[in-house]
Scaffold this active site. Structure first.
Site, PDB file in Angstrom:
ATOM      1  N   CYS A   1       7.472   4.059   6.048  1.00 41.51           N
ATOM      2  CA  CYS A   1       6.683   3.800   4.846  1.00 41.51           C
ATOM      3  C   CYS A   1       7.562   3.358   3.692  1.00 41.51           C
ATOM      4  O   CYS A   1       7.062   2.841   2.691  1.00 41.51           O
ATOM      5  CB  CYS A   1       5.884   5.034   4.447  1.00 41.51           C
ATOM      6  SG  CYS A   1       6.917   6.472   4.079  1.00 41.51           S
TER       7      CYS A   1
ATOM      8  N   CYS B   1       0.834  -1.198   0.000  1.00 38.97           N
ATOM      9  CA  CYS B   1       0.000   0.000   0.000  1.00 38.97           C
ATOM     10  C   CYS B   1       0.875   1.258   0.000  1.00 38.97           C
ATOM     11  O   CYS B   1       0.649   2.189  -0.780  1.00 38.97           O
ATOM     12  CB  CYS B   1      -0.929  -0.013   1.209  1.00 38.97           C
ATOM     13  SG  CYS B   1      -2.195   1.283   1.182  1.00 38.97           S
ATOM     14  N   CYS B   2       1.909   1.290   0.840  1.00 37.00           N
ATOM     15  CA  CYS B   2       2.818   2.434   0.884  1.00 37.00           C
ATOM     16  C   CYS B   2       3.563   2.583  -0.441  1.00 37.00           C
ATOM     17  O   CYS B   2       3.817   3.702  -0.896  1.00 37.00           O
ATOM     18  CB  CYS B   2       3.823   2.273   2.026  1.00 37.00           C
ATOM     19  SG  CYS B   2       3.146   2.545   3.676  1.00 37.00           S
TER      20      CYS B   2
ATOM     21  N   CYS C   1      -1.206   8.286   7.329  1.00 39.25           N
ATOM     22  CA  CYS C   1      -2.563   7.991   6.904  1.00 39.25           C
ATOM     23  C   CYS C   1      -3.426   7.635   8.120  1.00 39.25           C
ATOM     24  O   CYS C   1      -2.949   7.048   9.088  1.00 39.25           O
ATOM     25  CB  CYS C   1      -2.567   6.834   5.900  1.00 39.25           C
ATOM     26  SG  CYS C   1      -1.783   7.235   4.333  1.00 39.25           S
TER      27      CYS C   1
END
Length: 235
Positions: free
Chosen positions: A231, A122-123, A205
């Site tokens: 991240c 996702c990062c 986030c």
């Protein structure tokens, strides 16, 4: 003007001389914009350090480029702060850089809530790839990293070779303490993310950030349920 140090002409001796010559954070910022001119950007998460650096950078280059990696998953407080900063520094070029996939497109391709199952991926999609695109257009970037933040950041220098992004990473605030950051914010009456008032020292986030208990590492609220505290932008 002195020769520009880039990833392709990196020289350890030149780096060592620069890090010895630059005396403080303002020296670093002035040097960065004198040498790289418009081929440098500041990648800002709009945390406390970010607000300090924006104010310092604006004093040196009021039209500097500030990049925010807009994952589409940030706290409402973060987006509100960005609007405040745009009003305070109208000449800064604040770019809201988005991933190639929307949150909905990512869910369709990888499944819902990828951050809960594979946060590294996702990062990578929502932060690393977008920043890589931006950095491909410049020779150097500024970061708000401080040595105090974590064990992995204790050896950061003012000027660093960035192997991940094939760039030069410049970190003016390496010697600043958390108290220094907040003293500067308060003395200069700067806007800041109100989540900091609720034990969020490091803000990313919304789905991956929790408040931090007293005495814990400042980044312990990031990806708290995973063996992960970065991240991937900084290695």
């Amino acid at each position: 003007m002195e020769e520009k140090l880039t990833y392709d002409n990196w020289n350890d001796q030149v780096q060592a001389k620069l890090n010895a010559r630059l005396k403080d954070f303002m020296d670093v910022i002035k040097w960065a914009f004198q040498v790289y001119e418009d081929k440098i950007l500041y990648s800002c998460s709009f945390g406390a350090e970010g607000i300090v650096l924006i104010d310092l950078i604006a004093k040196v280059n009021p039209c500097a480029t500030i990049v925010f990696l807009d994952t589409g998953l940030h706290f409402p407080e973060t987006y509100s702060l960005i609007e405040e900063v745009k009003q305070k520094y109208p000449n800064l070029n604040i770019k809201m850089v988005k991933p190639s996939l929307t949150v909905e497109e990512q869910a369709a391709e990888y499944g819902n809530k990828l951050w809960e199952r594979h946060p590294n991926l996702c990062c990578h999609i929502r932060k690393i790839q977008p920043l890589a695109r931006e950095l491909s257009r410049v020779d150097a970037w500024i970061s708000g990293l401080r040595r105090e933040q974590s064990i992995g950041r204790r050896n950061i220098a003012y000027i660093n070779k960035d192997d991940r992004f094939k760039s030069i990473k410049i970190c003016p605030l390496i010697h600043w303490k958390w108290d220094d950051v907040w003293e500067y914010i308060k003395l200069n009456n700067l806007p800041y993310n109100k989540l900091h008032d609720n034990n969020y020292p490091s803000i990313g986030c919304e789905m991956c950030t929790l408040p931090v208990k007293d005495g814990r590492d400042a980044r312990s609220g990031r990806w708290a349920n995973f063996q992960k505290s970065e991240c991937g932008l900084h290695q």
